[in-house]
Design a protein around this motif. Sequence first.
Motif, PDB file in Angstrom:
ATOM      1  N   MET A 168       0.865  -1.180   0.000  1.00 12.08           N
ATOM      2  CA  MET A 168       0.000   0.000   0.000  1.00 12.08           C
ATOM      3  C   MET A 168       0.900   1.228   0.000  1.00 12.08           C
ATOM      4  N   PRO A 169       0.502   2.278  -0.705  1.00 15.87           N
ATOM      5  CA  PRO A 169       1.324   3.499  -0.724  1.00 15.87           C
ATOM      6  C   PRO A 169       1.596   4.007   0.692  1.00 15.87           C
ATOM      7  N   GLY A 170       2.837   4.373   0.928  1.00 17.26           N
ATOM      8  CA  GLY A 170       3.219   4.932   2.212  1.00 17.26           C
ATOM      9  C   GLY A 170       3.590   3.906   3.265  1.00 17.26           C
ATOM     10  N   LEU A 171       3.403   2.638   2.964  1.00 18.70           N
ATOM     11  CA  LEU A 171       3.741   1.570   3.914  1.00 18.70           C
ATOM     12  C   LEU A 171       4.750   0.628   3.267  1.00 18.70           C
ATOM     13  N   PRO A 172       5.607   0.015   4.080  1.00 16.73           N
ATOM     14  CA  PRO A 172       6.541  -0.941   3.473  1.00 16.73           C
ATOM     15  C   PRO A 172       5.780  -2.169   2.960  1.00 16.73           C
ATOM     16  N   PRO A 173       6.190  -2.696   1.818  1.00 17.07           N
ATOM     17  CA  PRO A 173       5.543  -3.904   1.309  1.00 17.07           C
ATOM     18  C   PRO A 173       5.817  -5.088   2.222  1.00 17.07           C
ATOM     19  N   VAL A 174       4.912  -6.057   2.180  1.00 17.69           N
ATOM     20  CA  VAL A 174       5.020  -7.234   3.039  1.00 17.69           C
ATOM     21  C   VAL A 174       4.832  -8.491   2.194  1.00 17.69           C
ATOM     22  N   ILE A 175       5.675  -9.463   2.447  1.00 19.28           N
ATOM     23  CA  ILE A 175       5.459 -10.802   1.912  1.00 19.28           C
ATOM     24  C   ILE A 175       5.128 -11.681   3.105  1.00 19.28           C
ATOM     25  N   GLY A 176       3.974 -12.299   3.052  1.00 18.42           N
ATOM     26  CA  GLY A 176       3.570 -13.245   4.078  1.00 18.42           C
ATOM     27  C   GLY A 176       3.819 -14.652   3.587  1.00 18.42           C
TER      28      GLY A 176
END
Length: 147
Positions: free
Chosen positions: A32-40
């Motif tokens: 999401m814009p403004g948040l670090p990307p996440v891989i679950g």
Amino acid sequence: MPVELFRLAEREGIIIEWWDFEPPLEAVYWAMPGLPPVIGLANSLDYAPRAYFRCVLAEELGHHFTTVGCRIPRTYFHYRDRMEVSRAEYRALRWAAQWLIPLDKLLQAFRRGIVEVWELAEYFDVTEEMVRFRLNLSDILMLRLAG
């Protein structure tokens, strides 16, 4: 553990989390814009063969490099939504295949006589399915036509 993929994720600022996913879900990429990307990643992957784990993680990284915007699958799709998800999955898998099995290294393997799918899978530490997918990408097909 595929250290090189974890290092790439770290350089890209991607957070990797381990979760208890319900099968058949094994991994997700979320940004999401403004948040670090996440891989679950599913905790069950900790027990998966290394080659399989590398392919799953590489595909999720492929989403980071190829997917524009947030694509979270929903239970019900319109046809155009299903098509866009399919394209995003293909682009991520293509990125993973080309990263895990670079063309120059693949050609080196061929020159060394490593040509069987199972041999290539062992050589590159990937699944046989990933090798088959890689062998059908356009750069390989162009070499076949030229040769």
